[in-house]
Scaffold this active site. Structure first.
Site, PDB file in Angstrom:
ATOM      1  N   HIS A 158      -5.156  14.886  18.219  1.00 14.49           N
ATOM      2  CA  HIS A 158      -4.448  15.289  17.164  1.00 14.49           C
ATOM      3  C   HIS A 158      -4.318  14.613  16.000  1.00 14.49           C
ATOM      4  O   HIS A 158      -4.607  15.060  14.925  1.00 14.49           O
ATOM      5  CB  HIS A 158      -2.814  15.705  17.553  1.00 14.49           C
ATOM      6  CG  HIS A 158      -2.266  16.273  16.749  1.00 14.49           C
ATOM      7  ND1 HIS A 158      -2.709  17.659  16.181  1.00 14.49           N
ATOM      8  CD2 HIS A 158      -1.171  15.899  16.041  1.00 14.49           C
ATOM      9  CE1 HIS A 158      -1.475  17.809  15.264  1.00 14.49           C
ATOM     10  NE2 HIS A 158      -0.754  16.785  15.349  1.00 14.49           N
ATOM     11  N   ASP A 159      -4.422  13.159  16.288  1.00 16.56           N
ATOM     12  CA  ASP A 159      -4.266  12.273  15.191  1.00 16.56           C
ATOM     13  C   ASP A 159      -5.593  12.237  14.360  1.00 16.56           C
ATOM     14  O   ASP A 159      -5.843  11.443  13.344  1.00 16.56           O
ATOM     15  CB  ASP A 159      -4.288  10.761  15.670  1.00 16.56           C
ATOM     16  CG  ASP A 159      -2.704  10.579  15.698  1.00 16.56           C
ATOM     17  OD1 ASP A 159      -1.989  11.402  15.223  1.00 16.56           O
ATOM     18  OD2 ASP A 159      -2.343   9.482  15.828  1.00 16.56           O
ATOM     19  N   ASP A 196      -7.875  17.906  20.762  1.00 15.89           N
ATOM     20  CA  ASP A 196      -6.432  17.944  20.497  1.00 15.89           C
ATOM     21  C   ASP A 196      -5.705  18.792  21.600  1.00 15.89           C
ATOM     22  O   ASP A 196      -6.127  19.863  21.605  1.00 15.89           O
ATOM     23  CB  ASP A 196      -6.275  18.777  18.906  1.00 15.89           C
ATOM     24  CG  ASP A 196      -4.482  18.691  18.504  1.00 15.89           C
ATOM     25  OD1 ASP A 196      -3.878  18.762  19.367  1.00 15.89           O
ATOM     26  OD2 ASP A 196      -4.719  18.786  17.198  1.00 15.89           O
ATOM     27  N   ARG A 200       8.579   8.153  21.614  1.00 17.24           N
ATOM     28  CA  ARG A 200       7.114   7.738  20.735  1.00 17.24           C
ATOM     29  C   ARG A 200       6.020   7.481  21.566  1.00 17.24           C
ATOM     30  O   ARG A 200       5.112   7.880  21.164  1.00 17.24           O
ATOM     31  CB  ARG A 200       7.540   6.481  19.714  1.00 17.24           C
ATOM     32  CG  ARG A 200       6.354   5.949  19.048  1.00 17.24           C
ATOM     33  CD  ARG A 200       5.938   7.141  18.032  1.00 17.24           C
ATOM     34  NE  ARG A 200       4.831   6.715  17.069  1.00 17.24           N
ATOM     35  CZ  ARG A 200       4.436   7.360  16.080  1.00 17.24           C
ATOM     36  NH1 ARG A 200       4.726   8.474  15.989  1.00 17.24           N
ATOM     37  NH2 ARG A 200       3.302   6.747  15.151  1.00 17.24           N
ATOM     38  N   SER A 239      -0.884  19.373  10.800  1.00 19.34           N
ATOM     39  CA  SER A 239       0.036  19.279  12.010  1.00 19.34           C
ATOM     40  C   SER A 239       1.311  20.018  11.644  1.00 19.34           C
ATOM     41  O   SER A 239       1.186  21.187  11.385  1.00 19.34           O
ATOM     42  CB  SER A 239       0.151  17.673  12.305  1.00 19.34           C
ATOM     43  OG  SER A 239       1.052  17.665  13.410  1.00 19.34           O
TER      44      SER A 239
END
Lengths: 370, 370
Positions: free
Chosen positions: B350-351, B317, B218, B149
């Site tokens: 993405h994670d 992603d 967040r 990332s």
């Protein structure tokens, strides 16, 4: 905030009381709408347009209001929705703040705005209110109901609650049920508004207004209404000129994309009521056609009876993704409709139906011409 | 807020002064890092891990800290990054708040936290700081630099600024330049923090803390770190039990997805410093390998000299989309590397590199085993 009703908008009273699906009722409520073209003698050429979350009823210019409307390129004489042929009605959604009764409207029982005393809104309530407008115009059956985005949900509810109310249906970038990504986005938008101290439990005025919360909500909306692909080509990594940047601010605007979002926010934050935004967003989260199909969305859709239908959307839509339009087309086909699914390669994401008229126009014109 | 440094974390001083790319400098700055395995006699088995925005240096458990790390399943004896073979170093990013110097650290010149007097951070500054850690360990050349990332950006800067510093490179869900969608998301996250009155121009403490801004930031992060596809299957439209819902709150949590986001926010808001979040996010926006290639990212990447490289990512992603990893692989190949692009079908967005070890593990193990 004061309600901004475009000139030339007409008003019609809803039945009073007007009960809501989830409890509560409105008294003395009204709906705002505009029309284009002429209803023919057979009263069988009416087309109803149900809008997304924020538009008013002014879809296009007309004699009563020459200002361009939000679907100006789509609607008018000789255009895709040809007002030489069709009598077109567009309503401002129930729960909105552009003339129809919503949380910002004055409750005639108290003389004060409803604010959070407005009953919990469902998409179905908006559908029943739109149906009341159509009935008031003496139209027993629509030639077509067209619903965009949230209006695509409202159109499905309209057809479920009023069998035989339309011969055909065009669902534009709509969905039969909210999925978790879109719920998450809308939940965040609501949270940004509600965390703004100026929101004050819904009790704000023009001098004390949750502008910051609305700013975040709107920008987050724009991020999900467009597409990364469009922005790569449109903005790339272009930076602002230094005189626009405000170099004293370490984390201020640096890129064109940031200025674009800011411009969108500034146009919106004072032109849409925050409480109405909360109610309408939540109504979308709660909508689920599966409730009408024993938990199965396709069965719910199959309960809708129209002769022909088209569900249309774009590959780049992340808020109402294309498989949701495919599901609608499949479900209406299962119900017996001559139903087509149209996937367009527009780069503009969810908003494409507003801007990519070169692709949406011919598809809609072709459907209506049949 | 107090800095939370995991036990067993080591510290090393940076050269003082340590100048920043965009001006300013740090005096008496330090970097936090952890290591696993043994550096061999030839000092040629070192692997450096550069992290995403929020992780600390505790990538995995070790004798000094048996708590599981953020990449526990990937790193350890016999695992994909095999610490029986490799001497692995993970640094906490410069500008973070987990031991390395950042905006929350005390400026030795004033005795008070830097806050917004911290100089404007660039990815390149983080790369130079990580290189200083590696040098302090007596490692002239890394066997591999792995960047995830944001760390994928840092790794590219590391290789651009220090030719010959690594024989191979694995770029995990990284990018060679920030594109407008990701800039827009990070800009919104920063705005949510900065609009929180408790942020107070960066001058907050534990009792007056921009918790609401961090909560929005967040949650927006989590929305972009995962994928709609994963959430459709994982959450669907499941609602909370009525006793968890708080029925008195008209716009409170109603769906499981809302509770999931809230749980993520609650774990994060007090564990990461808001000012550090602003600095690190902005450094990602500003990073552009094209600066090293006369405005052309591929030419910039082709300036990197490594023997072998792998750029790996996933189809779902939306924050660091797959074409960005393909660009990295293409550019490194243009520079002469034996370079491969690996696209994985992980649903987690993405994670995925953090959770889909079943797919990422074999790919990384296979690359390192060659």
């Amino acid at each position: 905030m004061t309600e901004a009703i475009p000139p030339g908008t007409r008003l019609v009273n809803l039945p009073s009381p007007f009960p809501f699906k989830r409890g509560g009722e409105l008294k003395g409520a009204r709906m705002a709408y505009e029309t284009w073209g002429q209803l023919n003698a057979a009263r069988d050429n009416a087309v109803l347009i149900l809008t997304g979350l924020s538009p008013n009823a002014h879809a296009a210019s007309h004699a009563g209001n020459p200002e361009p409307g939000w679907w100006e390129a789509m609607l008018g004489p000789g255009k895709a929705i040809d007002t030489d042929r069709w009598f077109v009605v567009c309503v401002n959604s129930l729960g909105s703040c552009k003339g129809s009764t919503g949380a910002a409207s004055v409750d005639p029982l108290t003389g004060a705005p409803y604010r959070l005393s407005f009953p919990e809104l469902s998409i179905e309530d908006g559908a029943r209110a739109a149906h009341a407008v159509v009935q008031s115009l003496g139209i027993a059956q629509l030639a077509c109901v067209i619903g965009n985005s949230m209006g695509g949900m409202t159109a499905l509810a309209y057809l479920l609650l009023h069998p035989g109310a339309a011969r055909t249906h065009i669902n534009v970038s709509g969905s039969a049920q909210a999925l978790p990504f879109s719920i998450a986005i809308r939940s965040l938008q609501r949270e940004a508004i509600r965390l703004d101290p100026q929101w004050n439990g819904g009790d704000y005025d023009d001098a004390h207004y949750p502008e910051n919360g609305m700013r975040i909500a709107r920008k987050l909306g724009v991020v999900t209404y467009r597409s990364a692909m469009e922005w790569d080509g449109r903005f790339g990594r272009v930076k602002l000129d230094s005189e626009m940047r405000g170099d004293e601010d370490l984390f201020g605007q640096e890129f064109e994309i940031e200025r674009y979002l800011e411009a969108h926010a500034q146009r919106f934050v004072r032109s849409f009521d925050p409480n109405c935004y909360l109610y309408l967003g939540r109504s979308m989260d709660l909508f689920d056609v599966a409730e009408y199909g024993g938990g199965d969305a396709i069965k719910g859709l199959a309960g809708i009876q129209v002769e022909r239908a088209m569900a249309i959307g774009v590959h780049t839509d992340i808020l109402f993704p294309l498989q949701q339009q495919e599901q609608i087309a499949d479900g209406l086909r299962a119900g017996g409709a001559d139903s087509q699914f149209v996937a367009l390669p527009s780069p503009q994401g969810h908003d494409a139906f507003l801007v990519d008229i070169a692709r949406f126009g011919p598809a809609i014109a072709g459907f209506l011409a049949r």
